[in-house]
Design a protein around this motif. Structure first.
Motif, PDB file in Angstrom:
ATOM      1  N   GLN A 164       0.811  -1.205   0.000  1.00 51.82           N
ATOM      2  CA  GLN A 164       0.000   0.000   0.000  1.00 51.82           C
ATOM      3  C   GLN A 164       0.854   1.269   0.000  1.00 51.82           C
ATOM      4  OE1 GLN A 164      -3.553  -0.532   2.866  1.00 51.82           O
ATOM      5  NE2 GLN A 164      -2.134  -2.147   3.420  1.00 51.82           N
ATOM      6  N   GLN A 216      -4.474  10.299   4.896  1.00 48.95           N
ATOM      7  CA  GLN A 216      -5.280   9.312   4.183  1.00 48.95           C
ATOM      8  C   GLN A 216      -4.543   7.990   4.040  1.00 48.95           C
ATOM      9  OE1 GLN A 216      -8.558   9.427   3.281  1.00 48.95           O
ATOM     10  NE2 GLN A 216      -8.443  11.295   4.541  1.00 48.95           N
ATOM     11  N   LYS A 220      -5.867   4.403   5.828  1.00 47.13           N
ATOM     12  CA  LYS A 220      -6.238   3.286   4.955  1.00 47.13           C
ATOM     13  C   LYS A 220      -5.313   2.078   5.079  1.00 47.13           C
ATOM     14  CE  LYS A 220      -8.395   6.184   1.395  1.00 47.13           C
ATOM     15  NZ  LYS A 220      -8.286   6.663  -0.039  1.00 47.13           N
ATOM     16  N   LYS A 222      -3.617  -1.240   5.867  1.00 46.27           N
ATOM     17  CA  LYS A 222      -4.006  -2.539   6.416  1.00 46.27           C
ATOM     18  C   LYS A 222      -2.744  -3.328   6.686  1.00 46.27           C
ATOM     19  CE  LYS A 222      -8.380  -1.622   5.697  1.00 46.27           C
ATOM     20  NZ  LYS A 222      -9.282  -1.316   6.825  1.00 46.27           N
TER      21      LYS A 222
END
Length: 223
Positions: A164, A216, A220, A222
């Protein structure tokens, strides 16, 4: 969006001209890298080898060097004295013969002012322990950065998070100089909370668009 991400990387650190440096060893360098990387005011952390005489030390051929970390910090937010206090709060400062010099307590000074602070705090620590402090204290004489796999070690144990973060850090080597990555490495090791990091980002000296982008990403992620 791509230009924003690049700008975040370029601007998530303050002007390096105003930063100061502290270098020290307190056992295996992975945990101190996470611990000190979580402190507001610490801008960069990196692991490495110092204190020995052998050339070009590596993890497998460390010679007489010690595992150390080097932190760059903004003295307007956190001072050298606070760094040294955290150093001595966080480990038993007397020698451990395990693996020779690899894990000894080691603290460098890079100016007469730093030396004075260390000596003052050492005397206070000895009074607290009621025994001599055996931390090796010496003038700074060089630092060799450790291999990439030892930088931000705990963050790299979360491959889903790294996927990510790939937009921010397309190359793993970009994690080492990043303040944001230092905080994440501390967070996954248990230092600080997500909310604390969000609140800190709100005060970073970058523009609102970049702060929003980092928040952000953090919300977000994980693991």
């Amino acid at each position: 969006m791509e230009s924003t991400i690049i700008s975040v990387l370029e601007q998530d650190l303050p002007d390096t001209a105003n930063l100061e440096t502290a270098t020290f060893g307190m056992g295996c360098f992975w945990s101190p890298d996470a611990q000190f990387g979580s402190l507001p005011g610490v801008i960069r952390t990196r692991t490495g080898y110092a204190g020995g005489t052998s050339d070009n030390p590596t993890y497998r051929k460390m010679g007489d060097h010690t595992e150390t970390i080097q932190v760059e910090f903004d003295p307007g937010q956190i001072c050298f004295e606070e760094i040294v206090k955290e150093f001595w709060r966080s480990h038993y400062p007397n020698r451990d013969a395990y693996k020779g010099r690899q894990y000894i307590s080691l603290l460098f000074w890079q100016s007469e002012e730093q030396k004075h602070i260390i000596e003052k705090l050492k005397a206070e620590k000895e009074q607290q322990l009621n025994e001599p402090v055996e931390t090796e204290i010496r003038p700074f004489d060089g630092f060799t950065e450790a291999e990439e796999r030892h930088q931000k070690y705990y963050l790299k144990r979360y491959p889903k998070a790294l996927e990510q973060l790939a937009e921010l850090y397309p190359e793993l080597g970009l994690l080492t100089p990043s303040t944001f990555a230092a905080r994440l490495n501390g967070f996954v090791k248990g230092f600080g909370s997500r909310q604390q990091l969000i609140e800190e980002i709100n005060g970073w000296p970058i523009n609102k668009e970049h702060r929003d982008a980092l928040r952000q990403v953090l919300l977000k992620l994980k693991w």
